[in-house]
Design an enzyme around this catalytic site. Structure first.
Site: not given
Ligand code: LLP
Length: 429
Positions: A288, A355
């Site tokens: 992602g 706020c």
């Molecule tokens: N696959 C699964 C099952 C996941 O839970 C996630 C992310 C991904 C793939 C993708 O991970 P990435 O390649 O994006 O690291 N909001 C947080 C990150 C939460 C990630 C949740 N799961 C932030 O802003 O750092």
């Protein structure tokens, strides 16, 4: 590398000056570089020479339909975690047959929707969930493709809120229990078809070692599951980290000189290929952040400045409702003025209009001494930026635009005040 750089003293996205975008669409606005995304996608798709690799883009990172459509056009599948994400993918032209559906609390309507859409596979996170899918599939008179998410109990060494692969986390099934669970599925759950196995150990990993440890731990299990149940795929999850600090390093010095430890798509692939290739399985990757994180900035304007007793504050027109990462994960985002400054650094907090004291984008940051009215770009805002935004403090959702060379396309209109309240019902007295 991303495609945000200064040209003639003005920060550009590809060939478009960011001040032009602010003039046309206002602020705050998320600006995506289409070619940055495409280059990184290309690198992913070519890095795993000799392995049957498929990308399942993690929709949660950025779920705008234009981004999903771009991924779909380039042959991506999708890692989805809700009925809503599946709906978005289908709307954008994505193929449900390339979707894996993860998440610990899928509801019956979501399961029915996914089954009727013909998704590639459910990624199941508990025995009870498997039993529920089996029950629903039996009722419909179909067979549901399933994989179980295994929790390898490997510490990803990332922020505690985004580590997922240890026994402390709610995700997946314990490694010690996984094979007996597959045996139970095969013996008892006749409306499930075992199709694969999945893992995901966390997000924003900056070292390949935890990935290697997890893959080494699970590979023998995947091999046995292939032998016993004929599984066809192993999804090894997402999690590759990006550079948040230093992504705009000057021309002579590139970020990889400054961060030699940083994980790259190449180093990730090189470390994992020898472990994955002998399995002869289809390998799914669920990136992602690495696909969209560095590919966007959030454009915002400085509205005031204030010299407090001990601090200098620069107030901007974007808040923690637009980007919540600094408040929630102590996330660091570089902040660059759109007009290039020279040698006038000050130490300031960059704060928003909400706020709450947690409403900051940077604290004690050395930044150019931008003045009210000037534009700023918050870097690396493409992943978990807009997708985690809210309307807190009754602030309409920001606009989003996509840049391709010198072309700018609006991919989300700024929300209006009318839209902000359109689902509310005022009681009639
Ligand atoms: N696959 C699964 C099952 C996941 O839970 C996630 C992310 C991904 C793939 C993708 O991970 P990435 O390649 O994006 O690291 N909001 C947080 C990150 C939460 C990630 C949740 N799961 C932030 O802003 O750092």
């Amino acid at each position: 590398m991303h495609q945000f750089s200064y040209k003639n003293g003005t920060l550009h996205c590809e060939r478009v000056a960011l001040n032009q975008i602010a003039d046309q669409y206002g602020t705050p606005t998320f600006v995506y570089s289409r070619n940055t995304i495409l280059n990184d996608l290309d690198e992913f798709q070519h890095a795993f020479e000799g392995v049957d690799v498929h990308i399942a883009y993690a929709v949660k990172a950025c779920s705008n339909g234009a981004i999903l459509r771009l991924m779909a056009q380039r042959g991506c599948g999708f890692d989805i975690v809700s009925g809503g994400e599946l709906w978005r993918v289908i709307r954008a032209g994505g193929n449900p047959a390339l979707c894996t559906y993860a998440g610990v609390a899928k509801t019956e309507p979501e399961i029915r929707y996914a089954l009727s859409s013909g998704i590639y596979c459910f990624i199941c996170e508990s025995e009870n969930e498997l039993r529920e899918i089996d029950r629903i599939a039996a009722e419909i008179g179909t067979v549901a493709p399933v994989a179980v998410r295994v929790n390898p109990n490997v510490d990803a060494h990332t922020h505690k809120y985004i580590t997922t692969g240890t026994n402390e986390n709610k995700f997946g099934v314990d490694i010690s229990r996984i094979e007996s669970l597959y045996a139970e599925i095969a013996a008892q759950m006749h409306h499930l078809r075992i199709r694969g196995i999945q893992m995901h150990i966390g997000s924003q990993l900056t070292d390949v070692t935890p990935f290697v440890m997890a893959v080494e731990k699970i590979a023998p299990i995947a091999a046995r599951l292939k032998e016993t149940y004929g599984i066809e795929f192993w999804s090894i999850g997402g999690g590759i980290g990006i550079i948040y600090d230093g992504c705009l390093a000057s021309g002579e010095k590139k970020w990889w000189d400054e961060h030699p430890q940083q994980i790259t798509i190449q180093s990730y692939a090189q470390a994992l290929i020898p472990l994955l290739k002998p399995l002869g399985l289809r390998i799914l990757l669920e990136p992602g952040r690495r696909l969209v994180g560095n590919a966007a900035v959030m454009l915002t304007r400085c509205v005031y400045e204030k010299k407090g007793e001990s601090k200098l504050f620069k107030m901007i027109d974007a808040g923690m409702n637009d980007i919540i990462r600094p408040a929630l994960y102590e996330g660091y985002h570089e902040i660059w003025p759109v007009r290039q400054h020279r040698d006038d650094l000050v130490v300031a907090d960059i704060v928003g209009p909400i706020c709450e004291s947690g409403d900051f984008q940077a604290q004690n940051r050395s930044i150019p001494d931008v003045k009210p009215g000037e534009l700023l770009a918050e870097m690396s805002a493409g992943a978990y930026g807009f997708s985690m935004s809210s309307t807190y403090n009754s602030r309409p959702l920001a606009a989003e635009v996509m840049v391709d060379g010198d072309k700018v396309t609006l991919i989300r209109r700024r929300q209006t005040l009318e839209q902000l309240v359109e689902d509310e019902i005022l009681p009639i007295d």
